[in-house]
Scaffold this motif. Structure first.
Motif, mmCIF file in Angstrom:
data_model
loop_
_atom_site.group_PDB
_atom_site.id
_atom_site.type_symbol
_atom_site.label_atom_id
_atom_site.label_comp_id
_atom_site.label_asym_id
_atom_site.label_seq_id
_atom_site.Cartn_x
_atom_site.Cartn_y
_atom_site.Cartn_z
ATOM 1 N N ARG A 1 125.014 29.184 -51.682
ATOM 2 C CA ARG A 1 125.342 29.028 -53.097
ATOM 3 C C ARG A 1 126.818 29.359 -53.273
ATOM 4 N N GLU B 1 117.197 26.548 -49.897
ATOM 5 C CA GLU B 1 118.595 26.714 -50.256
ATOM 6 C C GLU B 1 119.337 27.378 -49.104
ATOM 7 N N ARG B 2 120.430 26.752 -48.664
ATOM 8 C CA ARG B 2 121.211 27.268 -47.535
ATOM 9 C C ARG B 2 122.364 28.143 -47.987
ATOM 10 N N ARG C 1 123.888 20.235 -55.014
ATOM 11 C CA ARG C 1 123.687 20.184 -56.459
ATOM 12 C C ARG C 1 124.824 20.957 -57.123
ATOM 13 N N SER D 1 121.958 26.908 -41.787
ATOM 14 C CA SER D 1 121.890 25.450 -41.941
ATOM 15 C C SER D 1 121.711 24.791 -40.583
ATOM 16 N N THR E 1 124.977 24.401 -54.979
ATOM 17 C CA THR E 1 124.037 24.866 -53.967
ATOM 18 C C THR E 1 123.856 23.762 -52.939
ATOM 19 N N TYR F 1 115.580 20.358 -46.575
ATOM 20 C CA TYR F 1 114.124 20.346 -46.751
ATOM 21 C C TYR F 1 113.433 20.695 -45.447
ATOM 22 N N VAL G 1 121.189 22.372 -50.215
ATOM 23 C CA VAL G 1 119.745 22.451 -49.968
ATOM 24 C C VAL G 1 119.368 21.524 -48.826
ATOM 25 N N PRO H 1 112.093 22.389 -50.537
ATOM 26 C CA PRO H 1 113.538 22.642 -50.507
ATOM 27 C C PRO H 1 113.843 24.063 -50.049
#
Length: 285
Positions: free
Chosen positions: A115, A112-113, A84, A76, A100, A104, A102, A110
């Motif tokens: 979960r 995803e960093r 989300r 990140s 999750t 951009y 996210v 997007p």
């Protein structure tokens, strides 16, 4: 005479501001990843878990994390992020959700960093009985432990280390021989832990505490970046006010990966959090 500055409080501190989330719509929150919680130019994994943990606490019918597991997919970066969330199950004593985080990329796609899967409940409603063989770590008094101000360059860890400015981190001298080129080889790190602005601990800050100490690999003589692959935290009590004691150990480094087991104890000598993470050892050069 200068007026004394009151310590920050839960809900009114830099940590709370930097883990704030804003609901955009059903299950979706906006957040900003602060550069103040970075190390080696990447955002600290414990801070990220606390941020996502706050969003889940606002989405689920229960507010306290009991068990929370994160898989870190990509590094990140400071800046805007989207969280989300989804409620999987809502029961009377426990609720389960997933989330999750996210960001951009430059093209607007997007990425995803991390979960997260978590169970939440009410720590104040737990049975008070405790039976344990665990014992709090033995640490020298805070004034005999060492922090960033004791290092020649003011850094606990070499490289970018903005996070240490936000922590009151005092390391047990017995576990920082690596700082002078003399690691013990035991794979242990122990420290007094708090937030630098005086904010008392709460369940969310425990998610930060388990991932805030220098990597145990340093005590094995490996001085590189240790990105987290997976981190699971169990929160066992709401912590009492005052500094925390954190002990982290690894018993097995194999094929470029190691595990870290952490215990967090509060000022009332209670084991308030436990964690295990799998990290990758990235050697410099």
């Amino acid at each position: 005479m200068a007026q004394a500055i009151a310590p920050a409080s839960i809900g009114n501190s830099e940590f709370d501001r930097d883990t704030a989330v804003s609901r955009r719509g059903p299950g979706v929150f906006d957040a900003t990843l602060s550069e103040g919680w970075t190390i080696f130019d990447a955002v600290n994994g414990g801070y990220l878990l606390a941020l996502v943990g706050r969003a889940l606490g606002e989405e689920l019918p229960h507010s306290d994390p009991f068990s929370i597991t994160a898989h870190y997919l990509t590094a990140s970066r400071p800046g805007p992020a989207e969280i989300r969330t989804e409620t999987i199950r809502a029961g009377r004593t426990l609720s389960t959700g997933q989330a999750t985080l996210v960001q951009y990329d430059a093209q607007g796609a997007p990425v995803e960093r991390l979960r997260v899967l978590a169970s939440y409940g009410d720590l104040d409603a737990l049975d008070p009985e405790v039976r344990t063989s665990a014992k709090p770590p033995v640490l020298p008094p805070v004034e005999q432990c060492l922090g960033a101000s004791d290092a020649p360059d003011g850094k606990v860890v070499p490289g970018s280390n903005a996070i240490t400015e936000r922590l009151l981190l005092k390391l047990d001298p017995a576990t920082i021989g690596w700082a002078v080129g003399q690691p013990s080889g035991k794979g242990e790190t122990r420290a007094w832990f708090g937030l630098a602005d005086g904010r008392d601990p709460d369940p969310l800050s425990l998610l930060l505490a388990v991932d805030a100490l220098p990597p145990t690999a340093f005590d094995l003589g490996l001085m590189g970046w240790m990105p987290t692959v997976e981190l699971t935290v169990h929160v066992r009590h709401r912590p009492a006010p005052g500094p925390l004691r954190v002990a982290v150990a690894t018993r097995n480094l194999a094929h470029g990966f190691l595990e870290e087991d952490a215990e967090v104890w509060d000022s009332a000598d209670r084991l308030v959090a436990q964690s295990r993470q799998l990290a990758r050892v990235v050697q410099p050069g």
